[in-house]
Design a protein around this motif. Structure first.
Motif, PDB file in Angstrom:
ATOM      1  N   ARG A 144     -84.294  14.662  59.437  1.00 55.84           N
ATOM      2  CA  ARG A 144     -85.580  15.520  59.378  1.00 55.84           C
ATOM      3  C   ARG A 144     -86.020  15.690  60.817  1.00 55.84           C
ATOM      4  NH1 ARG A 144     -88.551  16.556  54.033  1.00 55.84           N
ATOM      5  NH2 ARG A 144     -89.288  18.107  55.649  1.00 55.84           N
ATOM      6  N   ILE A 165     -94.978  11.191  65.317  1.00 53.31           N
ATOM      7  CA  ILE A 165     -94.099  10.843  63.689  1.00 53.31           C
ATOM      8  C   ILE A 165     -93.491   9.368  64.183  1.00 53.31           C
ATOM      9  CG2 ILE A 165     -92.350  11.693  62.523  1.00 53.31           C
ATOM     10  CD1 ILE A 165     -93.121  14.389  63.151  1.00 53.31           C
ATOM     11  N   LYS A 180     -82.854   9.773  56.008  1.00 54.94           N
ATOM     12  CA  LYS A 180     -83.452  11.247  55.954  1.00 54.94           C
ATOM     13  C   LYS A 180     -84.660  11.368  56.872  1.00 54.94           C
ATOM     14  CE  LYS A 180     -85.868  12.089  52.127  1.00 54.94           C
ATOM     15  NZ  LYS A 180     -87.037  13.120  52.049  1.00 54.94           N
ATOM     16  N   SER A 226     -79.634  19.269  54.291  1.00 51.87           N
ATOM     17  CA  SER A 226     -80.881  18.429  54.033  1.00 51.87           C
ATOM     18  C   SER A 226     -80.319  17.495  52.833  1.00 51.87           C
ATOM     19  CB  SER A 226     -81.730  19.339  53.198  1.00 51.87           C
ATOM     20  OG  SER A 226     -81.153  20.062  52.494  1.00 51.87           O
ATOM     21  N   HIS A 227     -79.117  17.044  52.541  1.00 58.34           N
ATOM     22  CA  HIS A 227     -78.718  16.289  51.742  1.00 58.34           C
ATOM     23  C   HIS A 227     -78.008  15.002  52.371  1.00 58.34           C
ATOM     24  CE1 HIS A 227     -79.472  18.912  48.356  1.00 58.34           C
ATOM     25  NE2 HIS A 227     -78.872  19.759  49.406  1.00 58.34           N
ATOM     26  N   TYR A 228     -78.762  13.892  52.493  1.00 56.70           N
ATOM     27  CA  TYR A 228     -78.471  12.745  53.274  1.00 56.70           C
ATOM     28  C   TYR A 228     -77.701  11.497  52.418  1.00 56.70           C
ATOM     29  CZ  TYR A 228     -81.322  14.826  56.664  1.00 56.70           C
ATOM     30  OH  TYR A 228     -82.071  15.572  57.357  1.00 56.70           O
ATOM     31  N   ALA A 274     -86.233  19.103  62.567  1.00 53.63           N
ATOM     32  CA  ALA A 274     -87.545  19.897  62.600  1.00 53.63           C
ATOM     33  C   ALA A 274     -87.849  20.209  64.010  1.00 53.63           C
ATOM     34  CB  ALA A 274     -88.479  19.075  61.772  1.00 53.63           C
TER      35      ALA A 274
END
Lengths: 576, 497
Positions: A73, A131, A69, A62-64, A77
């Protein structure tokens, strides 16, 4: 051809860019390919490739850093294995412009492979398109079951894939989508350097949309981390292809320069990029096999065989310190020495046309012409047709004729439409004999829509999305296997199978079909007419009921009348 | 209006030698202290402290015999009622050496506190009441939770700082590097998150779902050009310009497309080389020691200056490794502030156990749960009231069965939340209130409600205008005629026949 096959790599590999020592697990490469097209137009293809040595699917990441990002994600997801989104304005004219490096159909195209562990693919697909529609400000939320198909053969995963169960694939095209600045801005925002530095400074909307063709795309796929392929890396490729009409914008001259096309020049590389290059196609265009001359003189030249043609590229490496030594900015330009003999356009080996024929508003016919101009090699092509349900295809009228004879496809997958639920899907594997034209026709009947189903401006017509041709086209010149990490980006999106053929995906023209359209003002007209009749009747009744009637007795008239009659008598005129 | 009762079960345990002389009854006995919390709503809120006074058991006595308060706290923890919201307060003799000099109240890490005896019962009661409020809720913390529904005049300046109650939060750490040509900034955020943030979030996981991620944004600049100060040869951002800093950055942060939870942003800004060093000034012009500020309900920004290289010829880009301890200290303090967990406003006789690695005491969690439960109940009632008002206004909205059942479920859940609150079951009340929020929002935002929203009556009228207009003409004409005749008659009454 053996000697020609030697793809010389004369590029001086520049020292690696800024290198934060620890954990550099992602890398950015940026590249601009400038190629003069056969008819004199200019194509510019930008590619930005972010490669991240991490497994997005595990969910732990989760660290871009360089990878955006928002997209990362999304992939994690929704269980996306591969995502390809293209937004295109205009149509790539294969006959005039040659084989496209990356073609996309007019409008918006989205195809996605999901992970095998996604249980409800349709739900994930719907959520994904919603999205993405938010991220790219595009109407992708109009993707629903009526324009989504699951092709069985045309769209294979481009990245690493174990098992290709096509139930995990979804494909949709929105041919009506208009692409403009509001789609470009979010696309640029995904670049690590934005449009502040590097090649992306050239991406000025007012120039990019003043062009014959504009196509921007995002490709996400898993790739092998190294040759042993034990670990997965993720690759994000952002590509943008634009075709400028240099002839009309350059006062009749076909000369071009970066400044003339983009009204900007290059001043630096993106400081985060580990590679930043401009390639200019300087392959000979005339009989004398003379290379084109680009200024400033390039530091190196790259030769490669691209789509069956031997090409020579001038290479400008923005990271090499010598490039900006002499001048502060790079303005690549090319001047034609003599007027180019533009009479004969080289015909591409595979190209196609499609049109609607017939008259009236009841039936019609879709015809597709596929050309194989190879002098002696036959090859198969996969044709994918998606037709909306409101054109009811008559499957028994499908005919495929090559050189006057019926051509039986070796594979057919036909999924009939269901009204308001899903479109027609027709996939065929057709053998194209050497030097031939294949004509595919199918008849259809136009359905009547409910009055709420018509879009705004229904008399404009209804779009039928482009059909897709995928083929391994035999190459005239043998190609050599290249290391994907070393070769230029524009050669490495599609996997090459072997040295003798190359992969081509072509899109035909989208079709515009008129459906029987009711006169939408009619209900209101009827209401008006009826109301008027009722009102008139009411008015006379009202008068009848409310007026009082008197019998008027004839009288001799007043003083004025008597006076007038006296005068009239004098004049000899009959009295009133 | 309805009454909302917040019951806090409190056990007051007297150590030997600490029992005040003027107890009304012999130990143990029960007592209830009620207090009205006025937040100027239609619904009144009452807090009920259900006190149970008793003396220590032998085990507790042994635990209280520890050398320090901290040890006693750890030993007592095993003997307590550990349910959420309940408190155990130990009254120790006035002369006890457990507490340092000048400290009369010690608040532990869990749900207990030590209180020094002294004065009579009345003084003790006042002290216990204050302590209970600190460890559960005060009138102002409840007012802050209802800040959207309370008139402005009743609120302190910080009331609107707190995050609204939500089922989940997304925490995003962003490193802004506007000048990647000069600074190659690297941060070990992964390690810092697991070391400093995760323990706090693990505790908070009862309250909501949290997700943490981070990103690095290049060429992201603040919206304000800092002022150069010749004296200190540094750049200054004054307090009044801070509101303008966030907007241009926010466009780059990217919305969370994949979820609907509110986002908490923590930005670490490394100023460009031409604007270094950069300091934030407060309202009085003094530099802010942390060089950071927070924006209510949004997050926090910290400015991280890079030391200029010793020699000016040092090759660019300059490699910078961010000191994550310094950064996380600030961000964690901001995180507590945003959740309304700051510890500033305690009187001096309070000693609060420092937390070390855990990041959050049990009673702080309870404070959050009290506030969020009350806020959830208020949110549900607002949502359902708006839905009802909407239905009154637009009569032809169709309520489907599933929407109706969500409404019923929300009402049932909110009723059970109120009942649980009144009996002092904080955990059950919070869960029920969460469920009520979910159901009520699902009902309110159901897409089927929208179908008929845009069919206004004036359109129907417009369609029938072609009928009404021609019909009205003869009526109006004859009306006009009648009026004319009537006037004529009045003027000339003799002509009547």
């Amino acid at each position: 051809g053996g000697m020609l096959a030697a793809a010389l790599l004369l590029v001086v590999v520049a020292a690696a860019g800024p290198g934060p020592g620890r954990a550099q697990r992602d890398a950015l490469r940026e590249e601009l390919l400038l190629s003069p097209l056969p008819n004199g137009d200019m194509a510019a293809t930008f590619q930005f490739r972010t490669r991240w040595d991490a497994d997005l699917q595990r969910g732990a990441v989760s660290h871009y850093r360089l990878f955006p990002k928002a997209l990362g994600r999304l992939v994690a997801a929704l269980g996306v294995r591969e995502l390809h989104l293209a937004l295109t304005q205009g149509f790539w004219r294969t006959q005039a412009w040659g084989q496209p490096p990356l073609q996309a159909p007019a409008g918006a195209e989205l195809w996605v492979w999901f992970q095998p562990n996604v249980t409800d693919v349709d739900k994930a697909w719907k959520e994904l398109s919603n999205i993405l529609s938010g991220i790219f400000c595009a109407s992708l939320n109009f993707i629903d079951s009526t324009n989504t198909v699951t092709p069985t053969a045309s769209f294979k995963p481009l990245g690493l894939a174990n098992g290709t169960d096509h139930h995990l694939l979804r494909y949709a095209v929105l041919p009506r989508e208009v692409v403009c600045t509001e789609n470009l801005t979010p696309w640029k925002k995904l670049l690590p350097c934005g449009s502040k530095a590097g090649l992306a400074v050239l991406l000025k909307a007012e120039r990019l949309f003043h062009s014959s063709y504009h196509s921007q795309a995002v490709h996400i796929r898993p790739i092998c981390r190294d040759a042993s392929c034990l670990a997965v890396s993720w690759e994000l490729r952002q590509t943008l292809t634009v075709v400028f009409d240099t002839f009309s914008s350059g006062q009749g001259k076909k000369d071009w320069s970066l400044f003339r096309m983009f009204s900007r020049t290059l001043t630096d590389a993106c400081p985060l990029a580990s590679q930043s290059r401009v390639y200019v196609d300087i392959s000979p265009k005339n009989k004398e096999k003379e290379l084109l001359e680009a200024t400033p003189p390039p530091a190196s030249v790259h030769e490669a065989i691209v789509q069956g043609d031997k090409k020579t590229y001038a290479v400008y490496d923005l990271l090499s310190p010598s490039l900006f030594n002499t001048s502060r900015s790079l303005n690549v330009q090319l001047k034609w020495k003599r007027p180019q003999d533009s009479s004969d356009l080289p015909t591409p080996i595979l190209h196609a046309q499609r049109y609607v024929s017939g008259y009236g508003l009841q039936t019609g016919e879709i015809s597709t012409l596929i050309y194989n101009t190879h002098p002696y090699r036959a090859f198969p092509v996969i044709l994918l047709e998606t037709v909306p349900w409101y054109l009811r295809l008559y499957a028994h009228t499908l005919t495929i004729i090559t050189k006057g004879k019926e051509n039986k496809p070796s594979y057919i997958h036909y999924q009939p439409a269901q009204d308001r639920r899903r479109p027609h899907l027709l996939e065929m594997l057709i053998q194209l004999p050497a030097n031939s034209v294949t004509k595919i026709t199918i008849q259809f009947e136009r359905a009547l829509l409910k009055w709420t189903e018509y879009p705004p401006d229904p008399n404009h017509g209804f779009y039928v999305s482009s059909s897709v041709l995928s083929a391994l086209v035999p190459s005239v010149i043998a190609m050599k296997d290249m290391d994907v990490e070393q070769s230029p980006l524009f050669t490495s999106l599609f996997p090459s199978s072997d040295g003798s053929s190359y992969f081509v995906r072509l899109y035909t023209e989208p079709l515009l079909v008129n459906l029987p359209t009711p006169d939408f003002s009619m209900p209101y007209n009827v209401i008006c007419l009826t109301c008027t009749v009722v009102a008139v009747c009411y008015g006379s009744f009202y008068n009848l009921l409310t007026r009082t009637f008197h019998v008027e007795e004839p009288s001799r008239g007043g003083l004025a009348k008597r006076l007038a009659n006296i005068i009239r008598k004098f004049r000899g005129v009959p009295p009133l | 209006g309805a009454q909302l009762q917040l019951a806090v079960p409190v056990a007051v345990v007297f150590a030997p030698g600490s029992v005040p002389g003027d107890l009304p009854r012999p130990l143990p006995f029960r007592d209830v202290q009620e207090m009205e919390i006025s937040v100027n709503l239609r619904a009144g809120i009452t807090s009920r402290h259900q006190m149970l006074y008793r003396s220590t058991t032998a085990q507790e006595e042994a635990a209280l015999g520890a050398a320090t308060a901290r040890e006693a706290d750890a030993a007592l923890r095993l003997l307590q009622d550990t349910s959420l919201g309940s408190l155990t307060l130990y009254v120790i003799p006035e002369t006890s050496s457990l507490l340092p000099q000048g400290i009369s109240i010690y608040v532990g890490k869990h749900r207990s506190a030590l209180v020094r005896a002294g004065g009579g019962l009345a003084a003790l009661r006042a002290r216990l009441q204050q302590l209970t409020q600190v460890m559960s809720f005060t009138a102002s913390s409840i007012a802050a939770a209802l800040s959207d529904r309370v008139p402005d005049s009743q609120l302190g300046p910080d009331a609107r700082r707190h995050l609204k109650s939500s089922l989940g939060y997304e925490i995003t750490f962003s490193l802004l590097n506007p000048d990647p040509k000069s600074h190659a900034v690297d941060w070990d955020i992964e390690d810092a998150v697991s070391r400093y943030v995760q323990p706090v979030l693990d505790k908070l996981s009862l309250v909501a779902n949290f997700s943490v991620d981070s990103q690095i944004l290049y060429y992201a600049v603040l919206g304000v050009t800092p002022r150069f100060d010749k004296e200190s040869s540094s750049f200054l951002l004054s307090a009044h310009s801070l509101p303008h800093v966030i907007n241009p950055v926010e466009a780059r942060l990217g919305s969370s497309a994949a979820s609907l939870y509110p986002v908490l942003n923590f930005l670490l800004y490394v100023p460009e080389r031409s604007h270094s060093p950069l300091y934030i000034q407060d309202k009085d012009g003094a530099p802010v020691s942390t060089n950071a500020f927070h924006s209510p309900r949004w997050g926090g920004i910290m400015i991280y200056n890079v030391e200029a290289p010793a020699s000016p010829q040092a090759s660019l880009p300059l490699h910078v490794d961010v000191d994550m301890v310094r950064v996380m200290e600030v961000f964690l303090a901001q995180l507590r502030l945003l959740f309304g967990l700051s510890r500033e406003e305690l009187p001096p006789e309070f000693l609060v156990e420092s937390l070390g690695n855990e990041g959050l005491a049990d009673w702080e969690l309870d404070r959050l749960l009290w506030a969020h439960t009350v806020e959830n109940i208020a949110t549900v009632s607002t949502t359902l009231t708006s839905l009802a008002q909407l239905l009154d206004k637009i009569g032809n909205i169709v309520i489907k069965d599933d929407v109706a059942s969500e409404v019923y479920r929300a009402v049932a859940a909110v009723q059970s939340a109120v009942a649980e609150l009144a009996t002092g079951h904080l955990h059950a009340a919070f869960q029920a209130s969460k469920e009520a929020v979910t159901s009520s929002e699902r009902a309110f935002f159901d897409p089927s409600l929208l179908h008929l929203l845009y069919f206004p009556d004036d359109q129907k009228f417009a369609i029938y205008i072609p009928l009404f207009l021609p019909m009205a003409v003869p009526i109006l004409l004859s009306l006009a005629k009648i009026v004319r005749e009537a006037r004529q008659r009045k003027k000339d009454p003799t002509k009547m026949d």
